[in-house]
Design a protein around this motif. Structure first.
Motif, PDB file in Angstrom:
ATOM      1  N   MET A   1       6.047  -2.036  39.131  1.00  9.23           N
ATOM      2  CA  MET A   1       5.020  -1.255  38.482  1.00  9.23           C
ATOM      3  C   MET A   1       4.229  -2.168  37.551  1.00  9.23           C
ATOM      4  SD  MET A   1       7.137   2.215  37.456  1.00  9.23           S
ATOM      5  CE  MET A   1       8.659   1.351  37.081  1.00  9.23           C
ATOM      6  N   ARG A   2       2.915  -2.050  37.646  1.00  6.41           N
ATOM      7  CA  ARG A   2       2.042  -2.836  36.766  1.00  6.41           C
ATOM      8  C   ARG A   2       1.133  -1.885  36.007  1.00  6.41           C
ATOM      9  NH1 ARG A   2       0.929  -7.928  36.934  1.00  6.41           N
ATOM     10  NH2 ARG A   2      -1.293  -7.628  36.983  1.00  6.41           N
ATOM     11  N   ILE A   3       0.960  -2.193  34.710  1.00 10.48           N
ATOM     12  CA  ILE A   3       0.084  -1.390  33.869  1.00 10.48           C
ATOM     13  C   ILE A   3      -0.992  -2.267  33.249  1.00 10.48           C
ATOM     14  CG2 ILE A   3       1.809   0.378  33.358  1.00 10.48           C
ATOM     15  CD1 ILE A   3       2.162  -0.996  30.577  1.00 10.48           C
ATOM     16  N   ARG A   4      -2.054  -1.613  32.822  1.00  8.48           N
ATOM     17  CA  ARG A   4      -3.131  -2.273  32.092  1.00  8.48           C
ATOM     18  C   ARG A   4      -3.266  -1.547  30.755  1.00  8.48           C
ATOM     19  NH1 ARG A   4      -6.604  -1.879  35.730  1.00  8.48           N
ATOM     20  NH2 ARG A   4      -6.358  -3.971  36.518  1.00  8.48           N
ATOM     21  N   VAL A   5      -3.352  -2.326  29.676  1.00 16.00           N
ATOM     22  CA  VAL A   5      -3.558  -1.787  28.336  1.00 16.00           C
ATOM     23  C   VAL A   5      -4.952  -2.229  27.904  1.00 16.00           C
ATOM     24  CG1 VAL A   5      -2.695  -1.708  25.969  1.00 16.00           C
ATOM     25  CG2 VAL A   5      -1.083  -2.039  27.874  1.00 16.00           C
ATOM     26  N   LEU A   6      -5.803  -1.269  27.541  1.00 17.10           N
ATOM     27  CA  LEU A   6      -7.194  -1.574  27.179  1.00 17.10           C
ATOM     28  C   LEU A   6      -7.496  -1.093  25.765  1.00 17.10           C
ATOM     29  CD1 LEU A   6      -7.348  -0.029  30.332  1.00 17.10           C
ATOM     30  CD2 LEU A   6      -9.254  -1.605  30.233  1.00 17.10           C
ATOM     31  N   TRP A   7      -8.267  -1.891  25.026  1.00 10.55           N
ATOM     32  CA  TRP A   7      -8.763  -1.543  23.700  1.00 10.55           C
ATOM     33  C   TRP A   7     -10.146  -2.154  23.570  1.00 10.55           C
ATOM     34  CZ3 TRP A   7      -4.973  -4.965  24.910  1.00 10.55           C
ATOM     35  CH2 TRP A   7      -5.134  -6.294  24.503  1.00 10.55           C
ATOM     36  N   PRO A   8     -10.923  -1.809  22.536  1.00 11.25           N
ATOM     37  CA  PRO A   8     -12.321  -2.243  22.486  1.00 11.25           C
ATOM     38  C   PRO A   8     -12.548  -3.757  22.616  1.00 11.25           C
ATOM     39  CG  PRO A   8     -11.984  -0.517  20.893  1.00 11.25           C
ATOM     40  CD  PRO A   8     -10.627  -0.849  21.463  1.00 11.25           C
ATOM     41  N   ALA A   9     -11.662  -4.579  22.057  1.00  8.20           N
ATOM     42  CA  ALA A   9     -11.889  -6.029  22.072  1.00  8.20           C
ATOM     43  C   ALA A   9     -11.144  -6.759  23.181  1.00  8.20           C
ATOM     44  CB  ALA A   9     -11.511  -6.628  20.715  1.00  8.20           C
ATOM     45  N   GLY A  10     -10.421  -6.043  24.040  1.00  4.62           N
ATOM     46  CA  GLY A  10      -9.693  -6.771  25.074  1.00  4.62           C
ATOM     47  C   GLY A  10      -8.827  -5.890  25.942  1.00  4.62           C
ATOM     48  N   GLN A  11      -8.000  -6.564  26.722  1.00  5.80           N
ATOM     49  CA  GLN A  11      -7.063  -5.877  27.601  1.00  5.80           C
ATOM     50  C   GLN A  11      -5.933  -6.814  27.959  1.00  5.80           C
ATOM     51  OE1 GLN A  11      -8.745  -4.644  31.328  1.00  5.80           O
ATOM     52  NE2 GLN A  11      -9.360  -6.688  31.916  1.00  5.80           N
TER      53      GLN A  11
END
Length: 122
Positions: A1-11
């Motif tokens: 399983m792979r996830i992506r974490v995103l926020w305004p300045a990056g990921q």
């Protein structure tokens, strides 16, 4: 399983092991929350509520994807916290270990308290 974490300045992306907690998280993705920081750790609420697993740990490596069962939160440490000793990543309490971030965990330095944060399947 792979996830992506995103926020305004990056990921960042992460690879999760097959554990009861990672499967519970996977089942509710995508999740949106608001970021908190504690020393060099980013954490945020999730809709997941699970018990502590038998191999939960409080001291982990930078870049570990952990789940804090006491707060129903994902915890992403990238360095020392206020209770760390000798530069270790010491979480607030024992956490279920879900996996590890891909690449350099220092990318989390760009997360600011209150940032919108989203976790999705990668």
């Amino acid at each position: 399983m792979r996830i992506r974490v995103l926020w305004p300045a990056g990921q960042a992306t992460a690879t999760l092991a097959t554990t009861p907690t990672s499967e519970a998280l996977w089942a509710v993705l995508p999740v949106s929350s608001s970021a908190n920081t504690w020393g060099e750790e980013v954490y945020f609420d999730t809709p997941v509520s699970v018990p502590r697993e038998h191999d939960a740990r409080q001291v982990v490596e930078p870049g570990t994807v952990a789940f804090w069962t006491d707060g129903d939160s994902l915890a992403l440490p990238y360095g020392p916290t206020p209770i760390s000793r000798d530069g270790e990543c010491r979480l607030a309490g024992p956490c279920n270990v879900l996996g590890v971030l891909d690449g350099d965990a220092q990318v989390l330095r760009t997360v600011r308290p209150g940032d919108p944060i989203r976790v999705e399947r990668a």
